[in-house]
Scaffold this motif. Structure first.
Motif, PDB file in Angstrom:
ATOM      1  N   SER A 174      23.307 -30.083 -81.185  1.00  0.00           N
ATOM      2  CA  SER A 174      23.683 -28.888 -81.586  1.00  0.00           C
ATOM      3  C   SER A 174      22.725 -27.845 -82.148  1.00  0.00           C
ATOM      4  CB  SER A 174      24.678 -29.473 -82.958  1.00  0.00           C
ATOM      5  OG  SER A 174      23.866 -29.815 -84.035  1.00  0.00           O
ATOM      6  N   CYS A 196      22.633 -28.068 -75.995  1.00  0.00           N
ATOM      7  CA  CYS A 196      23.667 -27.313 -77.161  1.00  0.00           C
ATOM      8  C   CYS A 196      24.870 -28.181 -77.132  1.00  0.00           C
ATOM      9  CB  CYS A 196      23.975 -25.957 -76.869  1.00  0.00           C
ATOM     10  SG  CYS A 196      24.464 -25.524 -75.341  1.00  0.00           S
ATOM     11  N   GLY A 197      25.717 -27.856 -78.164  1.00  0.00           N
ATOM     12  CA  GLY A 197      26.862 -28.742 -78.411  1.00  0.00           C
ATOM     13  C   GLY A 197      26.941 -29.894 -78.878  1.00  0.00           C
ATOM     14  N   THR A 198      27.633 -30.853 -78.353  1.00  0.00           N
ATOM     15  CA  THR A 198      27.714 -32.419 -78.674  1.00  0.00           C
ATOM     16  C   THR A 198      26.925 -33.297 -77.619  1.00  0.00           C
ATOM     17  OG1 THR A 198      29.960 -32.592 -77.462  1.00  0.00           O
ATOM     18  CG2 THR A 198      29.914 -32.070 -79.808  1.00  0.00           C
ATOM     19  N   GLY A 202      31.272 -32.165 -73.932  1.00  0.00           N
ATOM     20  CA  GLY A 202      31.201 -30.905 -74.716  1.00  0.00           C
ATOM     21  C   GLY A 202      30.932 -29.616 -73.927  1.00  0.00           C
ATOM     22  N   CYS A 204      28.486 -27.787 -73.419  1.00  0.00           N
ATOM     23  CA  CYS A 204      27.206 -27.823 -72.820  1.00  0.00           C
ATOM     24  C   CYS A 204      27.121 -28.862 -71.678  1.00  0.00           C
ATOM     25  CB  CYS A 204      26.158 -27.625 -73.889  1.00  0.00           C
ATOM     26  SG  CYS A 204      26.492 -26.198 -75.057  1.00  0.00           S
ATOM     27  N   LEU A 257      29.634 -19.579 -73.641  1.00  0.00           N
ATOM     28  CA  LEU A 257      30.067 -20.714 -74.598  1.00  0.00           C
ATOM     29  C   LEU A 257      30.828 -20.015 -75.776  1.00  0.00           C
ATOM     30  CD1 LEU A 257      26.458 -22.161 -74.755  1.00  0.00           C
ATOM     31  CD2 LEU A 257      28.591 -23.251 -73.840  1.00  0.00           C
ATOM     32  N   THR A 260      30.449 -20.394 -81.781  1.00  0.00           N
ATOM     33  CA  THR A 260      30.120 -21.453 -82.710  1.00  0.00           C
ATOM     34  C   THR A 260      28.847 -22.082 -81.995  1.00  0.00           C
ATOM     35  OG1 THR A 260      32.028 -21.616 -84.064  1.00  0.00           O
ATOM     36  CG2 THR A 260      30.482 -23.327 -84.115  1.00  0.00           C
ATOM     37  N   THR A 261      29.176 -22.954 -80.789  1.00  0.00           N
ATOM     38  CA  THR A 261      28.106 -23.726 -80.160  1.00  0.00           C
ATOM     39  C   THR A 261      26.947 -22.741 -79.961  1.00  0.00           C
ATOM     40  OG1 THR A 261      29.849 -25.055 -79.057  1.00  0.00           O
ATOM     41  CG2 THR A 261      27.821 -24.929 -78.137  1.00  0.00           C
ATOM     42  N   TRP A 262      27.043 -21.289 -79.301  1.00  0.00           N
ATOM     43  CA  TRP A 262      26.011 -20.472 -79.015  1.00  0.00           C
ATOM     44  C   TRP A 262      25.254 -20.045 -80.211  1.00  0.00           C
ATOM     45  CZ3 TRP A 262      24.151 -18.359 -74.483  1.00  0.00           C
ATOM     46  CH2 TRP A 262      23.317 -17.691 -74.626  1.00  0.00           C
ATOM     47  N   ASN A 264      24.894 -21.815 -83.217  1.00  0.00           N
ATOM     48  CA  ASN A 264      24.473 -22.848 -83.871  1.00  0.00           C
ATOM     49  C   ASN A 264      23.158 -23.360 -82.963  1.00  0.00           C
ATOM     50  OD1 ASN A 264      26.296 -23.085 -85.706  1.00  0.00           O
ATOM     51  ND2 ASN A 264      27.221 -24.919 -84.797  1.00  0.00           N
ATOM     52  N   ALA A 265      23.173 -23.149 -81.824  1.00  0.00           N
ATOM     53  CA  ALA A 265      22.030 -23.410 -80.769  1.00  0.00           C
ATOM     54  C   ALA A 265      20.999 -22.508 -81.154  1.00  0.00           C
ATOM     55  CB  ALA A 265      22.433 -23.541 -79.368  1.00  0.00           C
TER      56      ALA A 265
END
Length: 468
Positions: A174, A196-198, A202, A204, A257, A260-262, A264-265
């Motif tokens: 993440s 990224c992600g989980t 997920g 990514c 994406l 939130t995922t983008w 956070n990464a």
């Protein structure tokens, strides 16, 4: 490069992505030893190393740290990838050659055990500010080996999100991993990837990630080539672009994406990594070893590394009202940057609460990703700032960490300094952590901003203080 926190098998050569043709931002030469290029137009150099040390010497540990063994402390075994080597700080494995290069050499012992080298920048604050750009670049010759002799070779130039460091990357993926150059089994190719992600599946597609697939890299074993990543927040949608010798061969857009995922990464600092692994899931996916036929002692050679950054435009902070009034009233006049600033004396904040501190008085707690504290009229005098120190505590769960960042005048400006923090032993178990900052003079509004790859609370703050 395979992050320390997972077991990765990459069987696909490509993930569907939008590729955008972007002009090269620098001109590259192919000399055996090239000087670090000046910054591309509109950018400044924020870090570089030309590896000009004497032959056989190690790296400057003010700039670099050595990863030792087969995992981060508390991290996944075999660096999370199944690779088989032991990383060392020996000058047999990692050294400057006296000709302006860093050499990372995997060696097999007489008993069949592999050692190699893996180094990281001490700095973890390489970030693209809002509205700006970040570029990481290196000039590298991949190990000059192919065929059966190359089975298991896995050289890489990559970066991990800063919040990985305090917790052994157990918060992967993440917090973001950017693989700028990977090659496996001497295939004369290059892979680039965003993780990224989980941790499984997920958005990514983990553990494969969002990647370029295998791209031809003719002559990358026999000569130097320049590999770069540029994260561009000055365009909409944001772009993550990868370059080989100045040619943009793969691009990811933030629109691919969820936000939130983008964010956070990528919306935080990174540290740079150079290493040569042996074996593991990625080489195995392409039939690799290492085997008895694998040749020992073929190095990856790095001519230089550089990090460039452009500043973003200022944005006006939202007028969000504090959700909790400060227990200590903020001063009406000027604050001295070099005196302790109690965390609860903020002028404005978002997302936090004050609470009783075990050290007396109040602290600010319940801090998570996206929260912030604002301190008005902080006077730095004529400059000379060396660093800042913050008194922090954390009882965050396993794999939860984040960044404490200092920004001035606008929360949209790039951080002038930051540090990563994970669990300190409890929410009232206090420790003082320093962080380098850019020099500042005059009077400014100071913001503490907090960034994490997870939504959970990750830190309490008791006070901060700048030091000359």
């Amino acid at each position: 490069m395979a992050s320390l926190a997972r077991k990765r098998l990459r069987f696909g050569l490509a993930v569907a992505t939008a590729t955008v043709a972007v002009a090269a931002t620098a001109v590259f030469t192919m000399d055996a030893n090239a000087a670090v290029p000046g910054a591309p137009a509109g950018m400044t150099t924020v870090f570089s190393d030309d590896f000009t040390g004497a032959a056989g010497t190690g790296l400057n540990t003010a700039n670099w740290l050595y990863d030792i063994g087969t995992s981060y402390p508390g991290g996944a075994a075999n660096w999370g990838t199944g690779e088989v080597e032991t990383m060392t700080n020996s000058t047999q494995n990692v050294y400057q050659d006296g000709n302006g290069n860093l050499v990372i050499k995997p060696i097999r012992s007489s008993s069949g055990q592999w050692t190699s080298g893996r180094v990281e920048t001490q700095r973890t604050d390489f970030a693209a500010p809002a509205g700006g750009k970040l570029r990481m670049e290196a000039r590298i010759q991949q190990p000059n080996v192919s065929g059966a002799a190359a089975a298991g070779y896995w050289p890489a130039f990559w970066a991990l999100g800063a919040a990985a460091r305090p917790v052994g990357a157990t918060n992967w993926p993440s917090i973001g991993e950017i693989d700028i150059m990977e090659d496996i089994n001497g295939r004369s190719s290059v892979f680039s990837t965003l993780h990224c992600g989980t941790a499984s599946g997920g958005p990514c597609n983990e553990t494969t990630g969002l990647g370029s697939g295998e791209r031809a890299c003719s002559g990358c074993q026999t000569g130097f080539h320049t590999y770069a990543m540029e994260y561009d927040r000055s365009v909409s949608p944001e772009q993550l672009r990868f370059y080989l010798d100045g040619n943009n061969y793969f691009t990811l857009n933030s629109s691919q994406l969820d936000a939130t995922t983008w964010n956070n990464a990528l919306h935080h600092g990174f540290f740079m990594i150079l290493n040569v692994a042996m074996g593991g899931g990625f080489p195995a996916a392409f039939g690799g070893g290492p085997t008895a036929s694998t040749q020992s002692g073929v190095p990856m050679i790095v001519d230089y590394v550089a990090v460039y950054q452009s500043s973003g435009g200022s944005t006006t902070p939202p007028t969000t009202s504090p959700t909790t009034s400060p227990t200590t009233a903020p001063p009406s006049g000027t604050r001295d940057a070099y005196s302790r600033i109690e965390a609860e004396s903020f002028n404005a904040q978002s997302g936090t609460q004050t609470e009783t501190s075990s050290e007396g008085g109040q602290d600010v707690g319940y801090i998570a990703n996206g929260d912030w504290l604002q301190y008005n009229n902080v006077n730095f005098g004529t400059g000379g700032v060396k660093d800042f120190v913050a008194r922090v505590a954390s009882g965050a769960g396993g794999g939860v960490s984040g960044l404490v960042e200092v920004r001035i005048d606008s929360r949209g400006n790039a951080p002038i300094g930051s540090f990563a923090v994970g669990n300190t032993g409890g929410w009232q178990t206090w420790t003082s952590i320093p962080g380098n900052v850019s020099n500042v003079s005059g009077t400014h509004t100071v913001y503490l901003t907090f960034t994490s790859g997870q939504p959970a609370d990750f830190v309490n703050v008791n006070w901060i203080q700048f030091r000359r």
